[in-house]
Scaffold this active site. Structure first.
Site, PDB file in Angstrom:
ATOM      1  N   GLY A 165      -0.146 -10.850  10.336  1.00 38.95           N
ATOM      2  CA  GLY A 165      -1.222 -10.470   9.810  1.00 38.95           C
ATOM      3  C   GLY A 165      -2.021  -9.538  10.964  1.00 38.95           C
ATOM      4  O   GLY A 165      -2.817 -10.042  11.763  1.00 38.95           O
ATOM      5  N   GLN A 212       8.173 -16.414   7.895  1.00 44.10           N
ATOM      6  CA  GLN A 212       7.165 -16.229   6.832  1.00 44.10           C
ATOM      7  C   GLN A 212       7.299 -15.447   5.621  1.00 44.10           C
ATOM      8  O   GLN A 212       6.632 -15.760   4.664  1.00 44.10           O
ATOM      9  CB  GLN A 212       5.737 -15.722   7.539  1.00 44.10           C
ATOM     10  CG  GLN A 212       5.280 -16.935   8.687  1.00 44.10           C
ATOM     11  CD  GLN A 212       4.194 -15.948   9.664  1.00 44.10           C
ATOM     12  OE1 GLN A 212       2.978 -15.886   9.402  1.00 44.10           O
ATOM     13  NE2 GLN A 212       4.796 -15.369  10.694  1.00 44.10           N
ATOM     14  N   ASP A 271       0.840 -10.092   3.158  1.00 45.81           N
ATOM     15  CA  ASP A 271      -0.580  -9.747   3.703  1.00 45.81           C
ATOM     16  C   ASP A 271      -1.570  -9.870   2.747  1.00 45.81           C
ATOM     17  O   ASP A 271      -2.937 -10.268   3.140  1.00 45.81           O
ATOM     18  CB  ASP A 271      -0.553  -8.330   4.507  1.00 45.81           C
ATOM     19  CG  ASP A 271       0.252  -8.222   5.381  1.00 45.81           C
ATOM     20  OD1 ASP A 271       0.709  -9.360   6.259  1.00 45.81           O
ATOM     21  OD2 ASP A 271       0.957  -7.360   5.708  1.00 45.81           O
ATOM     22  N   THR A 315       2.963  -8.237  -1.375  1.00 45.37           N
ATOM     23  CA  THR A 315       3.013  -8.172   0.267  1.00 45.37           C
ATOM     24  C   THR A 315       2.464  -9.589   0.463  1.00 45.37           C
ATOM     25  O   THR A 315       1.718 -10.152  -0.120  1.00 45.37           O
ATOM     26  CB  THR A 315       1.762  -6.973   0.629  1.00 45.37           C
ATOM     27  OG1 THR A 315       1.520  -7.603   1.889  1.00 45.37           O
ATOM     28  CG2 THR A 315       0.670  -7.126  -0.265  1.00 45.37           C
ATOM     29  N   ASN A 359       0.672  -1.210   0.030  1.00 41.92           N
ATOM     30  CA  ASN A 359       0.041   0.098  -0.001  1.00 41.92           C
ATOM     31  C   ASN A 359       0.924   1.271   0.044  1.00 41.92           C
ATOM     32  O   ASN A 359       0.590   2.234  -0.802  1.00 41.92           O
ATOM     33  CB  ASN A 359      -0.975   0.017   1.099  1.00 41.92           C
ATOM     34  CG  ASN A 359      -1.861  -1.095   1.422  1.00 41.92           C
ATOM     35  OD1 ASN A 359      -1.395  -2.018   1.469  1.00 41.92           O
ATOM     36  ND2 ASN A 359      -3.120  -0.686   1.180  1.00 41.92           N
TER      37      ASN A 359
END
Lengths: 408, 408
Positions: free
Chosen positions: B189, B300, B144, B142, B114
């Site tokens: 997250g 991750q 996410d 990303t 973003n």
């Protein structure tokens, strides 16, 4: 000669290679059809065996399915942390041997660390005492690499490869910003620093991270540590430090216990967040830099992604060698590795007295730790490097993930 | 037409696939020798560019060396978290565009989430305002997966594959003992639960662990959670629970903040040990079972061991598509993915208005979360499964470890 059955069990914490040793035992045993009838597995170790939970490998993993053990982490047979009584007069011993007799067991294999070798020691001594001819052998496994009288143990190489590659990846991650940062990586090992030392293998060039490595074999001094980190920032923007979970001060107090008085949860229990978390907060507070900590946690012992091909093959080899030794009448021994050469690397299997092994612990030699206690030496690297060689391509299922085998 | 130069930068947190997108941009740009002269990289994003740190890819990674970007995690060019001023009247804008002119930049690529799209938005609006013909495009990345107007983003597939395979491995590890145990796995997250939802992919059969999955899209109730865990123990000996780091109660308080009052370090700072640690202590205290927690942490986003082949290829594709679009005159856009089919999976690249993307966040649809908030639905799995397909064999160096490429 009438045929007898072989039984194998797993005990203690899981590793990435413990099932390779099991594969070695079972696959070799299945070849000796003239002597061995059934090959059984104890489910949940000697404790499960006492409760009657046993499987037959030819039913559980027929044909090619057995091979999947070699890339499946965990402990296929399940495990236990059951310690046999010290006194051989305890009624559990005749109970066990009655069960062995009922199942026509001729060979007993136990795969594990010190505590498992203790079980092998007691059972073999009891067998001798009662004149039983059951052959009882131990197969080594531990990520801690702390068994004596063996160059190393299956399980260590894969865990070391996981640690080295993960530290390398975390270093890449830690170095993306042009802003001073400290990353503390906490690695398994309460008393022995073998696994933490393996973090040194992560360096891509001289002077690369991790810049500092602390093992539990030496005393940890918080102020000296802070000075070292401070000094490291003079040349480096991002400092990665690796520490054993078991680092302690000169009085023997674990660093992870330092702030336990302050950290209690809502129920009044100590919140032991680990020494990595403690050092993270310490560095942030005292040096005023961005800090974070990463606990590598159980993936060190259960990740198949970084299986060492050498480790996997040696696990299988130890299993096979053990069955051959048992058929030759050996008992009360652990299969051990004797290194013949570092480069090219070669080793051979030997047999060692299990009674010695179960009571001792092998730590990293002080000569393999730098004098200031903040790194390992070239000797350590020469020792560890061959053990992380070789990539294992774990088969992937239709679901896109590693195709492991598990007990139904 | 005289040739111009292309420049690319990376920004925000690293992922396993961000360098694949960079590879796509650079390799495609190097093909268009009639239009593009040099292909530059900003070191440490727009912030580094302002400080004059730039590299030329043909010098830094000549020939086949460039390819190593596709399996190297982190951010090859380094990153920054620099936000351009809201007002386009700020003097940084003319300064930047003067530098672009000095370097004869015709095309500008920014790879990130973003915030990076915010940079693309501002630069492209400023370019329009001053009548500059520099083409400015955004490449998404990303873990996410929270960018709108795209089916998903590069970086998510590999992170999801890491989460799913690691949860599967931890489950194998957690189930070795015949003793009740709860394992809490904390997954990245804060606001979007895409990555935590991916833990559902770990199940090998119906009813397998993880038995409970909690996303930040719904409110978390501690008492309901304890009831669920308690109920899970009726059928299962070992219970694995996955939670997003950002789970919160109905008042919006993060669960990780619950015991911050009790947990302060020696310097009086809050010891936020994460919601996993909190729930571990809670389960142990209230349910009286063995409990542990595992924070998957930065691996991750930086593990190459579980790179998704699909993710890697899509990252490259997005890079290539972006260069083609820029050469066609597109600007102020982000490369996006439009899914055409789940099975067989297919998608195509599109262009989306970056001004919309930079101000919104895509969370998991409520319909993809079960009504009781403790799992994801089949729709989620249908969506996520194709994104974790494909194994990447990362080349291994003589040192036995992944051969990554890094800036010297």
């Amino acid at each position: 000669m009438s045929k007898k059955n072989l039984i194998a069990g797993q005990s203690g914490g899981p590793t990435a290679a413990i099932n390779s040793s099991l594969y070695g035992v079972v696959s070799e045993a299945l070849k000796h059809t003239e002597e061995i009838d059934h090959v059984y597995g104890m489910v949940n170790g000697i404790e499960g065996f006492l409760n009657g939970t046993v499987l037959d490998f030819q039913e559980a993993l027929p044909g090619e399915q057995l091979r999947a053990l070699t890339w499946t982490p965990g402990a296929y047979l399940g495990s236990c942390r059951y310690k046999l009584p010290e006194s051989l007069e305890d009624p559990v011993y005749p109970k066990l041997f009655r069960k062995f007799e009922e199942m026509n067991i001729g060979w007993f294999f136990y795969i594990g660390g010190n505590d498992s070798m203790d079980t092998v020691s007691k059972l073999s001594r009891y067998a001798e005492k009662i004149g039983s001819d059951i052959r009882i052998l131990g197969e080594p496994k531990t990520i801690d690499n702390d068994l004596v009288n063996t160059d190393h143990t299956p399980g260590f190489g894969s865990a070391a490869r996981y640690v080295a590659s993960t530290v390398r990846e975390i270093t890449l991650d830690a170095c993306v910003y042009e802003k001073k940062s400290a990353t503390i990586i906490e690695i398994m090992g309460r008393h022995a620093g073998w696994l933490t030392g393996a973090a040194a293998l992560a360096r891509k060039y001289v002077g690369d991270n991790p810049l500092l490595i602390y093992l539990p074999e030496t005393d940890f001094d918080v102020e000296e540590f802070l000075q070292k980190v401070h000094a490291a920032f003079e040349k480096n923007c991002n400092v990665v430090v690796c520490v054993s979970e078991g680092i302690h001060d000169k009085d023997g107090t674990f660093i992870c216990e330092y702030d336990s008085a302050a950290g209690t949860d809502a129920f009044g229990h100590k919140m032991l967040a680990g020494c990595g978390k403690y050092l993270e907060n310490l560095v942030r507070s005292r040096l005023g830099v961005k800090a974070r900590s990463v606990e590598l946690n159980v993936s060190q012992r259960c990740s198949a992604a970084m299986l060492s091909g050498t480790d996997q093959q040696e696990g299988i080899l130890a299993g096979e060698f053990g069955v051959q030794a048992a058929l030759n009448g050996e008992t009360g021994k652990m299969i051990a590795f004797k290194r013949q050469s570092d480069s090219p690397y070669s080793m051979k299997c030997t047999l060692e007295d299990v009674n010695v092994i179960c009571n001792e612990e092998k730590t990293v030699p002080v000569e393999w730790i730098t004098e200031d206690g903040s790194d390992v030496t070239e000797d350590f690297i020469r020792y560890a490097r061959p053990l992380i060689q070789g990539t294992v391509n774990v088969p992937v299922g239709e679901d896109g993930l590693p195709a492991f085998v598990y007990r139904k």
